[in-house]
Scaffold this motif. Sequence first.
Motif, PDB file in Angstrom:
ATOM      1  N   VAL A 109     -55.543   5.454  19.122  1.00 45.84           N
ATOM      2  CA  VAL A 109     -54.403   4.562  18.917  1.00 45.84           C
ATOM      3  C   VAL A 109     -53.423   5.158  17.922  1.00 45.84           C
ATOM      4  O   VAL A 109     -52.215   5.252  18.178  1.00 45.84           O
ATOM      5  N   LEU A 206     -54.233  -3.268  14.978  1.00 46.71           N
ATOM      6  CA  LEU A 206     -55.359  -2.475  15.459  1.00 46.71           C
ATOM      7  C   LEU A 206     -56.588  -2.938  14.703  1.00 46.71           C
ATOM      8  O   LEU A 206     -56.619  -2.908  13.470  1.00 46.71           O
ATOM      9  N   TRP A 227     -54.853  -3.830  19.789  1.00 48.67           N
ATOM     10  CA  TRP A 227     -55.928  -2.878  20.095  1.00 48.67           C
ATOM     11  C   TRP A 227     -57.189  -3.332  19.372  1.00 48.67           C
ATOM     12  O   TRP A 227     -57.135  -3.838  18.250  1.00 48.67           O
ATOM     13  N   THR A 229     -61.270  -1.801  18.876  1.00 53.22           N
ATOM     14  CA  THR A 229     -62.304  -0.824  19.192  1.00 53.22           C
ATOM     15  C   THR A 229     -63.604  -1.233  18.523  1.00 53.22           C
ATOM     16  O   THR A 229     -63.620  -1.771  17.410  1.00 53.22           O
ATOM     17  N   VAL A 247     -57.339  -2.515  24.989  1.00 59.39           N
ATOM     18  CA  VAL A 247     -55.896  -2.418  24.732  1.00 59.39           C
ATOM     19  C   VAL A 247     -55.182  -3.505  25.516  1.00 59.39           C
ATOM     20  O   VAL A 247     -55.399  -3.663  26.728  1.00 59.39           O
ATOM     21  N   GLN A 252     -50.661  -0.552  26.855  1.00 62.44           N
ATOM     22  CA  GLN A 252     -51.410   0.504  27.527  1.00 62.44           C
ATOM     23  C   GLN A 252     -50.565   1.728  27.871  1.00 62.44           C
ATOM     24  O   GLN A 252     -51.044   2.859  27.789  1.00 62.44           O
ATOM     25  N   THR A 255     -50.546   4.101  24.960  1.00 62.18           N
ATOM     26  CA  THR A 255     -51.832   4.443  24.356  1.00 62.18           C
ATOM     27  C   THR A 255     -52.527   5.505  25.188  1.00 62.18           C
ATOM     28  O   THR A 255     -52.760   5.317  26.386  1.00 62.18           O
TER      29      THR A 255
END
Length: 406
Positions: A109, A206, A227, A229, A247, A252, A255
């Motif tokens: 990202v 994020l 985002w 993760t 995402v 998208q 990314t």
Amino acid sequence: MPFFSNLGSDSPHFGAALSACAPLCERSLWGLDPQAVFLNHGSYGATPKKVLQAQSVWRERLEAQPVQFMGEELPRALRAAAAELAHFVGAEPENLVFVENATSGVNAVLRSLRFRPEDQIACTNHGYGAVRQALQYICAQWGAIPVEAQIPFPIAGPEQVIAAFEAILTPQTRLAVLDHLTSPTALIYPLPELIGLCRERGIPVLVDGAHAPGVLPLELEKLGADWYTGNAHKWLFAPKGCAFLWVAPYRQAQTHPTVISHGYGQGFTAEFDWVGTRDPSAWLAISAALAFIQGVGLDNIRQHNHTLLLQARQLLLEALEGIPPAPEKMLGFMATLPLPPFWQQWIPELPLGERARRLHDYLWHTYRIEVPIIPFAGQLWVRISAQVYNRLAEYEQLALALQHLP
């Protein structure tokens, strides 16, 4: 609110989960050293033998005909595995891709974004070391400025996280990088409220959710982040190298994976699903990991781990004469606890990080206890994890080992 928020030490269910889960979670289901006291599931996880066997089957299928597997079987199998994991974390399959670990997801990202000099990236002082390093790298590349909210620890409650983070947001803030569950301090952040602060100001978010999958219920499509993760190799029992990046659809196109390959320009999943030859077996084994969780019972796992954690935390605090550094509602399956004053003053001529390393090594080589010693906020802490193969007696061993200097 966490799933287990009502399982405090005064709850009538405080001890029930331990006996409910124990018959299904014998330590022999893992390959852990039987002579070791393993209280550090949080760092790398521990994968059940059944899941490792499933991973081996995938490797055998790959090696039987590598060309056919990579070209024909893998694309379908990978998307099927991604769909299973997406369902578990409350995501649409087309919005989720596999990465090797949460650090890889964060880097993908950050390296996809563009900044201008004097742009600010908001984060907190409880962030994971590798992510903080990635932020330093990106800011050096673009001339941006990382701004850390100083979250106190010990902490009284989540409102302190919200206040400290809101205080650093400015018109120059271009991105917020937030933990869901912190690594050094094991705190569950009030993520919906933090995301709300950013949404009000038009700041993309994020989320480093490395420790959250399996610990906290996730509804990624509803969370409001741009985002997210998370690791599957920690609390989801997947093999090492299994993590995901979610995402939002509107992010998208911008990314990209850190390695650009044949999938570039063919869409979000195409780019991430193929970046060259690599072993995909850890990702494909997520089905076996989720099946293992289902077999034990997700509710059983969460109740057992949180209940055991609270009992172990109380035991250690009493043995070490410590004060709880965080409220129970901010804890999941880990807790970071202060070491006694005599450990804080141990080998004072050495840097704090080196003292932490030496104490970790002493506990391992002398007592065969694996537990992280955390240098944070100018002092030493011990971070315990609770997993279904742990028992309270193991924390008693740790308490005895920490009550005296070597």
